[in-house]
Motif scaffolding. Structure first.
Motif, PDB file in Angstrom:
ATOM      1  N   GLU A   4       9.987  34.215  35.491  1.00 19.41           N
ATOM      2  CA  GLU A   4      10.487  33.372  34.403  1.00 19.41           C
ATOM      3  C   GLU A   4      11.658  34.015  33.660  1.00 19.41           C
ATOM      4  O   GLU A   4      11.726  35.229  33.528  1.00 19.41           O
ATOM      5  CB  GLU A   4       9.365  33.087  33.387  1.00 19.41           C
ATOM      6  CG  GLU A   4       8.236  32.238  33.924  1.00 19.41           C
ATOM      7  CD  GLU A   4       7.184  33.047  34.668  1.00 19.41           C
ATOM      8  OE1 GLU A   4       7.365  34.282  34.817  1.00 19.41           O
ATOM      9  OE2 GLU A   4       6.193  32.460  35.122  1.00 19.41           O
ATOM     10  N   ASN A   5      12.531  33.153  33.126  1.00 21.29           N
ATOM     11  CA  ASN A   5      13.588  33.620  32.230  1.00 21.29           C
ATOM     12  C   ASN A   5      13.093  33.490  30.800  1.00 21.29           C
ATOM     13  O   ASN A   5      12.200  32.686  30.523  1.00 21.29           O
ATOM     14  CB  ASN A   5      14.832  32.737  32.360  1.00 21.29           C
ATOM     15  CG  ASN A   5      15.354  32.699  33.779  1.00 21.29           C
ATOM     16  OD1 ASN A   5      15.285  33.699  34.501  1.00 21.29           O
ATOM     17  ND2 ASN A   5      15.857  31.543  34.204  1.00 21.29           N
ATOM     18  N   LEU A   6      13.708  34.241  29.923  1.00 25.49           N
ATOM     19  CA  LEU A   6      13.457  34.028  28.499  1.00 25.49           C
ATOM     20  C   LEU A   6      14.622  33.207  27.961  1.00 25.49           C
ATOM     21  O   LEU A   6      15.785  33.539  28.203  1.00 25.49           O
ATOM     22  CB  LEU A   6      13.366  35.363  27.746  1.00 25.49           C
ATOM     23  CG  LEU A   6      13.188  35.215  26.228  1.00 25.49           C
ATOM     24  CD1 LEU A   6      11.815  34.629  25.885  1.00 25.49           C
ATOM     25  CD2 LEU A   6      13.363  36.567  25.528  1.00 25.49           C
ATOM     26  N   GLN A   7      14.313  32.139  27.246  1.00 25.66           N
ATOM     27  CA  GLN A   7      15.399  31.374  26.623  1.00 25.66           C
ATOM     28  C   GLN A   7      15.785  32.033  25.307  1.00 25.66           C
ATOM     29  O   GLN A   7      14.954  32.177  24.416  1.00 25.66           O
ATOM     30  CB  GLN A   7      14.979  29.931  26.415  1.00 25.66           C
ATOM     31  CG  GLN A   7      15.994  29.168  25.584  1.00 25.66           C
ATOM     32  CD  GLN A   7      16.008  27.687  25.889  1.00 25.66           C
ATOM     33  OE1 GLN A   7      16.482  27.258  26.928  1.00 25.66           O
ATOM     34  NE2 GLN A   7      15.479  26.922  24.971  1.00 25.66           N
ATOM     35  N   VAL A  42       7.115  39.821  26.674  1.00 27.51           N
ATOM     36  CA  VAL A  42       7.525  38.928  25.590  1.00 27.51           C
ATOM     37  C   VAL A  42       6.914  37.534  25.781  1.00 27.51           C
ATOM     38  O   VAL A  42       6.426  36.901  24.840  1.00 27.51           O
ATOM     39  CB  VAL A  42       9.074  38.828  25.544  1.00 27.51           C
ATOM     40  CG1 VAL A  42       9.520  37.755  24.556  1.00 27.51           C
ATOM     41  CG2 VAL A  42       9.692  40.177  25.188  1.00 27.51           C
ATOM     42  N   LEU A  43       6.905  37.076  27.045  1.00 26.17           N
ATOM     43  CA  LEU A  43       6.424  35.721  27.319  1.00 26.17           C
ATOM     44  C   LEU A  43       4.925  35.558  27.057  1.00 26.17           C
ATOM     45  O   LEU A  43       4.427  34.452  26.943  1.00 26.17           O
ATOM     46  CB  LEU A  43       6.763  35.321  28.763  1.00 26.17           C
ATOM     47  CG  LEU A  43       8.257  35.140  29.054  1.00 26.17           C
ATOM     48  CD1 LEU A  43       8.500  34.884  30.530  1.00 26.17           C
ATOM     49  CD2 LEU A  43       8.847  34.012  28.212  1.00 26.17           C
ATOM     50  N   LEU A  69      11.095  35.837  17.675  1.00 19.39           N
ATOM     51  CA  LEU A  69      10.433  35.068  18.732  1.00 19.39           C
ATOM     52  C   LEU A  69       9.699  33.920  18.067  1.00 19.39           C
ATOM     53  O   LEU A  69       8.853  34.131  17.187  1.00 19.39           O
ATOM     54  CB  LEU A  69       9.449  35.962  19.499  1.00 19.39           C
ATOM     55  CG  LEU A  69       8.897  35.342  20.790  1.00 19.39           C
ATOM     56  CD1 LEU A  69       9.958  35.292  21.878  1.00 19.39           C
ATOM     57  CD2 LEU A  69       7.668  36.101  21.278  1.00 19.39           C
ATOM     58  N   GLU A 100      10.664  31.113  22.603  1.00 18.64           N
ATOM     59  CA  GLU A 100      12.095  31.411  22.792  1.00 18.64           C
ATOM     60  C   GLU A 100      12.528  32.401  21.716  1.00 18.64           C
ATOM     61  O   GLU A 100      11.862  32.562  20.696  1.00 18.64           O
ATOM     62  CB  GLU A 100      12.934  30.129  22.751  1.00 18.64           C
ATOM     63  CG  GLU A 100      12.847  29.378  21.434  1.00 18.64           C
ATOM     64  CD  GLU A 100      13.491  27.990  21.503  1.00 18.64           C
ATOM     65  OE1 GLU A 100      13.508  27.388  22.589  1.00 18.64           O
ATOM     66  OE2 GLU A 100      13.961  27.527  20.449  1.00 18.64           O
ATOM     67  N   ASN A 144      17.092  37.045  32.327  1.00 16.69           N
ATOM     68  CA  ASN A 144      16.043  37.569  33.210  1.00 16.69           C
ATOM     69  C   ASN A 144      16.231  39.074  33.336  1.00 16.69           C
ATOM     70  O   ASN A 144      17.366  39.552  33.428  1.00 16.69           O
ATOM     71  CB  ASN A 144      16.148  36.898  34.589  1.00 16.69           C
ATOM     72  CG  ASN A 144      14.977  37.245  35.475  1.00 16.69           C
ATOM     73  OD1 ASN A 144      14.956  38.291  36.100  1.00 16.69           O
ATOM     74  ND2 ASN A 144      13.983  36.374  35.512  1.00 16.69           N
ATOM     75  N   ILE A 159      10.676  41.240  29.446  1.00 18.09           N
ATOM     76  CA  ILE A 159      10.501  39.792  29.259  1.00 18.09           C
ATOM     77  C   ILE A 159       9.096  39.330  29.659  1.00 18.09           C
ATOM     78  O   ILE A 159       8.502  38.462  29.009  1.00 18.09           O
ATOM     79  CB  ILE A 159      11.621  39.030  30.004  1.00 18.09           C
ATOM     80  CG1 ILE A 159      12.929  39.217  29.209  1.00 18.09           C
ATOM     81  CG2 ILE A 159      11.285  37.554  30.176  1.00 18.09           C
ATOM     82  CD1 ILE A 159      14.170  38.682  29.869  1.00 18.09           C
ATOM     83  N   GLN A 211       9.076  26.094  28.378  1.00 14.13           N
ATOM     84  CA  GLN A 211       8.741  27.440  27.910  1.00 14.13           C
ATOM     85  C   GLN A 211       7.922  27.357  26.622  1.00 14.13           C
ATOM     86  O   GLN A 211       8.081  26.427  25.841  1.00 14.13           O
ATOM     87  CB  GLN A 211       9.998  28.295  27.699  1.00 14.13           C
ATOM     88  CG  GLN A 211      10.916  27.885  26.568  1.00 14.13           C
ATOM     89  CD  GLN A 211      12.049  26.987  27.045  1.00 14.13           C
ATOM     90  OE1 GLN A 211      12.499  27.102  28.175  1.00 14.13           O
ATOM     91  NE2 GLN A 211      12.508  26.095  26.190  1.00 14.13           N
ATOM     92  N   SER A 224       8.633  27.460  21.149  1.00  8.05           N
ATOM     93  CA  SER A 224       9.749  26.661  21.631  1.00  8.05           C
ATOM     94  C   SER A 224       9.388  25.181  21.544  1.00  8.05           C
ATOM     95  O   SER A 224       8.277  24.788  21.896  1.00  8.05           O
ATOM     96  CB  SER A 224      10.065  27.036  23.067  1.00  8.05           C
ATOM     97  OG  SER A 224      11.070  26.201  23.558  1.00  8.05           O
TER      98      SER A 224
END
Ligand code: 4AD
Ligand code: MG
Length: 478
Positions: A44-47, A10-11, A75, A86, A38, A7, A83, A78
């Motif tokens: 951070e979390n990924l939505q 990814v972010l 992806l 997402e 997560n 993640i 974020q 968002s």
């Protein structure tokens, strides 16, 4: 190679990315639509966004807090706040169910005490995720710092026969069946029957062996677990803690202090650069904790401010004798506010004294040198005054002692004499004495308590909360 991307990576990606797979644990699932995932790679979390109409009811029911899932999709940028990107998932797979009825971690704030009782799961929370990512980075920065400067990482033994600190806080190691211990004619345990043929214990410090390394490589460091069977149930003591012990040939005490200060600033700076999100989370947590305390007990600085302050300002350096005078003449002492009154030169400084010097008097880290020899270990270099040694302790705000070190006694006769005075067997430590007979030279070193450093950087108050599996009488199951 695994088919999924972490993640953290990814972010950082630029959307759109058509086909992307992630795997992690569900933090929350809102409106049958938004899954916060997560995988521990970052704060951070990924939505992950799904269209509930595309999934059967059973799958939706299995997306619960704590469940391990795979999500695959596109992806996209968002539109929601909070974020940048997402994942619009067209495919969800439940890799591991997590029963919401019995899972101890609910999507809400839990107390640190509660989480300590569930130490096998607490690494999945945001706070402990941040703490242990920072712990990792500190360890990495430590190796990096020494490697860059040509220090050799020396592995010193865990099982030893010596008590490096001479404080008698040893965990004994035995292969004897304690139900059937052979006794000698005086009724004492007969260690000659032991596998080792003699007494063995877990190391309290790698220093003595480290000194041997320094006298060969000129600069070494150790970084490993050390053990103290001390019966202190405090927020600063563990029975098993990690220590970093550099040891340098041809260094005097001033060189030693300079290195320690540079080292500490380097590793804190590294975390400031690498972990902004984790630090912000911890800073906010600490601010909330502090706000619950009465005004006079609160820290004056917030976490990030404190870290920057330590990195940017020189530490105070002062002798024990001067520190003693400051404490003795302080209004605090005169008003009898210390639990241990400061009266007699030679007394050991208690943590209340250390914290007074650091937090009230100097308001910055303090290095105290030249302690009375009676309260320090046998190996420290004796000063000409006959009563002090070339010791140095570094004291930190909110922590107290974080480093203990010294210039070592390199003179054979002086060392032998001090060992005899303290009833330390020259026969057992012949190898240590030999280092003074064969090319011995001035040298110095120190030990940094790793968990205390992690405490300082993360702002965690209890040392049990900065080591994944704390070893205290209450915490031994796993
Ligand atoms: O002051 P200490 O006992 O010094 C030594 O062991 C020396 N041999 C170091 C050296 O000169 N190479 O311990 C060093 C540091 C302390 O300042 C403290 O930060 C940490 O180790 N420490 C502990 N940390 C957690 N739990 C305990 N029980 C600790 N005891 C010491
Ligand atoms: Mg000490």
């Amino acid at each position: 190679m695994p088919d999924h991307i972490r993640i953290q990576e990814v972010l950082q990606m630029e959307p759109p990315r058509p086909s992307l797979t992630i795997k992690g644990w569900v933090r929350t699932f809102r409106n049958d639509q938004f899954i916060a995932v997560n995988d521990g790679s970052c704060h951070e979390n990924l939505q992950v966004v799904i269209d509930p109409a595309q999934f059967d009811a059973t799958t939706l029911k299995r997306i619960t807090t704590g469940a391990a899932i795979m999500a695959r999709g596109e992806l996209v940028a968002s539109i929601g706040r909070g974020q940048k990107v997402e994942l619009k998932a067209s495919q969800i797979e439940i890799l591991g169910d997590c029963d919401p009825e019995t899972y101890p971690l609910q999507p809400k704030k839990h107390s640190l005490e509660f989480l300590r009782e569930h130490a096998h799961l607490r690494m999945r929370t945001q706070t402990f995720g941040a703490v242990f990512r920072i712990r990792h980075s500190l360890a990495y920065a430590i190796h990096h710092f020494f490697h860059q400067r040509g220090f050799i990482y020396l592995h010193t033994p865990i099982i030893t026969a010596s008590d490096a600190e001479g404080a008698g806080e040893l965990f004994q190691v035995t292969t004897l069946d304690l139900q059937h211990v052979p006794l000698n004619e005086r009724g004492e345990v007969d260690y000659s029957q032991d596998f080792f043929g003699r007494k063995a214990n877990l190391t309290v410090s790698g220093q003595l062996e480290g000194e041997l390394g320094a006298l060969a490589f000129s600069r070494i460091y150790t970084f490993g677990p050390t053990f103290r069977a001390e019966n202190s149930n405090t927020t600063r003591h563990l029975a098993e803690f990690w220590m970093i012990e550099p040891e340098m040939a041809f260094y005097d005490l001033n060189d030693n202090m300079d290195l320690a200060e540079e080292f500490i600033k380097y590793i804190i700076r590294f975390v400031l650069e690498q972990h902004p999100a984790d630090l912000q989370w911890l800073a906010a947590r600490l601010k909330e904790e502090e706000s619950k305390k009465p005004q006079q007990e609160r820290f004056e600085m917030e976490l990030l401010e404190k870290l920057h302050f330590v990195v940017e300002n020189p530490f105070e350096r002062i002798t024990y004798t001067d520190a003693f005078e400051i404490l003795k003449n302080s209004p605090h002492n005169k008003k009898k506010k210390f639990q241990f009154p400061v009266e007699q030169w030679g007394m050991d400084l208690q943590s209340e004294h250390e914290r007074y010097l650091v937090e009230k008097y100097f308001k910055k880290p303090v290095i105290i040198t030249d302690y009375p020899k009676e309260i320090k270990a046998f190996y420290m270099r004796q000063n000409d005054d006959g009563r002090t040694v070339r010791a140095m302790d570094i004291l930190f705000p909110g922590i107290g002692e974080i480093v203990g070190g010294s210039q070592r006694e390199e003179r054979y006769d002086r060392l032998l004499q001090r060992m005899q005075e303290l009833h330390i067997s020259p026969q057992e430590l012949y190898w240590y004495l030999d280092s003074r007979r064969f090319g011995g030279c001035p040298h110095s070193g120190f030990g940094l308590g790793f968990e205390r450093m992690v405490q300082f950087v993360t702002g965690m108050n209890n040392i049990r909360d900065v080591i994944p599996f704390p070893r205290t009488p209450k915490n031994i199951a796993f």
